[in-house]
Design a protein around this motif. Structure first.
Motif, short mmCIF file in Angstrom:
data_model
loop_
_atom_site.label_atom_id
_atom_site.label_comp_id
_atom_site.label_asym_id
_atom_site.label_seq_id
_atom_site.Cartn_x
_atom_site.Cartn_y
_atom_site.Cartn_z
N ALA A 58 0.79 -1.29 0.00
CA ALA A 58 -0.13 -0.08 0.22
C ALA A 58 1.01 1.23 0.11
O ALA A 58 0.68 2.38 -0.54
N GLN A 59 1.83 1.19 0.74
CA GLN A 59 2.72 2.38 0.83
C GLN A 59 3.70 2.60 -0.63
O GLN A 59 3.66 3.84 -0.77
N PHE A 60 3.94 1.49 -1.17
CA PHE A 60 4.53 1.68 -2.73
C PHE A 60 3.64 2.29 -3.45
O PHE A 60 3.92 3.28 -4.27
N LYS A 61 2.24 1.75 -3.66
CA LYS A 61 1.23 2.26 -4.40
C LYS A 61 1.09 3.78 -4.09
O LYS A 61 0.90 4.73 -5.18
N ASP A 62 0.97 4.28 -2.72
CA ASP A 62 0.86 5.64 -2.62
C ASP A 62 2.27 6.46 -3.03
O ASP A 62 1.82 7.55 -3.54
N TRP A 63 3.28 5.88 -2.67
CA TRP A 63 4.50 6.49 -3.21
C TRP A 63 4.47 6.78 -4.79
O TRP A 63 4.82 7.71 -5.26
N LEU A 64 3.90 5.61 -5.37
CA LEU A 64 3.91 5.75 -7.15
C LEU A 64 3.10 6.77 -7.54
O LEU A 64 3.30 7.48 -8.47
N GLN A 65 1.99 6.89 -6.83
CA GLN A 65 0.87 8.02 -7.35
C GLN A 65 1.58 9.21 -6.85
O GLN A 65 1.36 10.27 -7.81
N SER A 66 2.21 9.44 -5.73
CA SER A 66 2.84 10.75 -5.69
C SER A 66 3.98 11.07 -6.69
O SER A 66 3.98 12.39 -6.88
N ILE A 67 4.61 10.14 -7.32
CA ILE A 67 5.71 10.37 -8.36
C ILE A 67 4.65 10.61 -9.52
O ILE A 67 5.12 12.01 -10.05
N LYS A 68 3.80 10.03 -9.75
CA LYS A 68 2.93 10.42 -10.99
C LYS A 68 2.01 11.64 -11.04
O LYS A 68 2.25 12.39 -11.93
N ARG A 69 1.84 12.25 -9.76
CA ARG A 69 1.40 13.52 -9.72
C ARG A 69 2.19 14.63 -9.48
O ARG A 69 1.82 15.84 -9.67
N SER A 70 3.64 14.14 -9.45
CA SER A 70 4.67 15.16 -9.51
C SER A 70 4.71 15.97 -10.82
O SER A 70 4.65 15.43 -11.81
N LYS A 71 5.07 17.32 -10.82
CA LYS A 71 5.10 18.06 -11.86
C LYS A 71 6.29 17.56 -12.73
O LYS A 71 6.47 18.01 -13.98
N SER A 72 7.27 17.17 -12.08
CA SER A 72 8.44 16.61 -12.87
C SER A 72 8.27 15.33 -13.46
O SER A 72 9.36 14.87 -14.07
N CYS A 73 7.38 14.55 -13.21
CA CYS A 73 7.24 13.24 -13.74
C CYS A 73 6.30 13.42 -15.22
O CYS A 73 5.11 13.89 -15.37
N LYS A 74 7.20 13.53 -16.28
CA LYS A 74 6.75 13.70 -17.48
C LYS A 74 6.20 12.50 -17.99
O LYS A 74 6.34 11.56 -17.54
N LYS A 75 4.97 12.62 -19.20
CA LYS A 75 4.58 11.35 -19.44
C LYS A 75 5.44 10.20 -20.04
O LYS A 75 5.19 9.29 -20.01
N GLU A 76 6.50 10.65 -20.59
CA GLU A 76 7.32 9.68 -21.00
C GLU A 76 8.07 8.98 -19.94
O GLU A 76 8.46 7.76 -19.93
N LEU A 77 8.29 9.67 -18.90
CA LEU A 77 9.02 9.07 -17.73
C LEU A 77 7.91 8.13 -17.14
O LEU A 77 8.34 6.89 -16.69
N TRP A 78 6.72 8.60 -16.95
CA TRP A 78 5.76 7.56 -16.38
C TRP A 78 5.34 6.37 -17.28
O TRP A 78 5.44 5.15 -16.80
N SER A 79 5.59 6.51 -18.48
CA SER A 79 5.58 5.12 -19.57
C SER A 79 6.62 4.52 -19.11
O SER A 79 6.37 3.09 -19.22
N GLN A 80 7.73 4.85 -19.07
CA GLN A 80 8.72 4.06 -18.70
C GLN A 80 8.84 3.41 -17.30
O GLN A 80 9.17 1.97 -17.28
#
Length: 90
Positions: A58-80
């Motif tokens: 659950a913590q990993f999923k929360d952390w992963l979502q925080s990465i996705k919501r970050s302005k620094s996480c571009k679409k290409e990065l999220w895809s990778q």
């Protein structure tokens, strides 16, 4: 270091998840496109480490979502990241 534990796993075993998450987010802010593959590999390793603890998934999923919501996480990065997680799923 016990057999089978990576440095990331040992770090998380010691209850330093918050510090680890902060470090990874700091790295996220300074990524270039050339760093995306390495960052995706770090996320895959982190998933394995988080799963050591009972609440880790659950913590990993929360952390992963925080990465996705970050302005620094571009679409290409999220895809990778998603591709790396899919290809390394258990």
């Amino acid at each position: 270091m016990p057999y089978g534990h990576t440095g990331v796993e040992m770090l998380l075993d010691r209850g330093n998840k918050h510090t680890y998450i902060q470090c990874i987010h700091q790295k996220l802010y300074h990524l270039t496109q050339g760093d995306y593959e390495e960052f995706a590999s770090i996320v895959v390793a982190a998933r394995a480490a988080f799963q050591i603890t009972p609440e880790g998934n659950a913590q990993f999923k929360d952390w992963l979502q925080s990465i996705k919501r970050s302005k620094s996480c571009k679409k290409e990065l999220w895809s990778q990241i998603n591709a790396a997680l899919q290809s390394n799923s258990k």
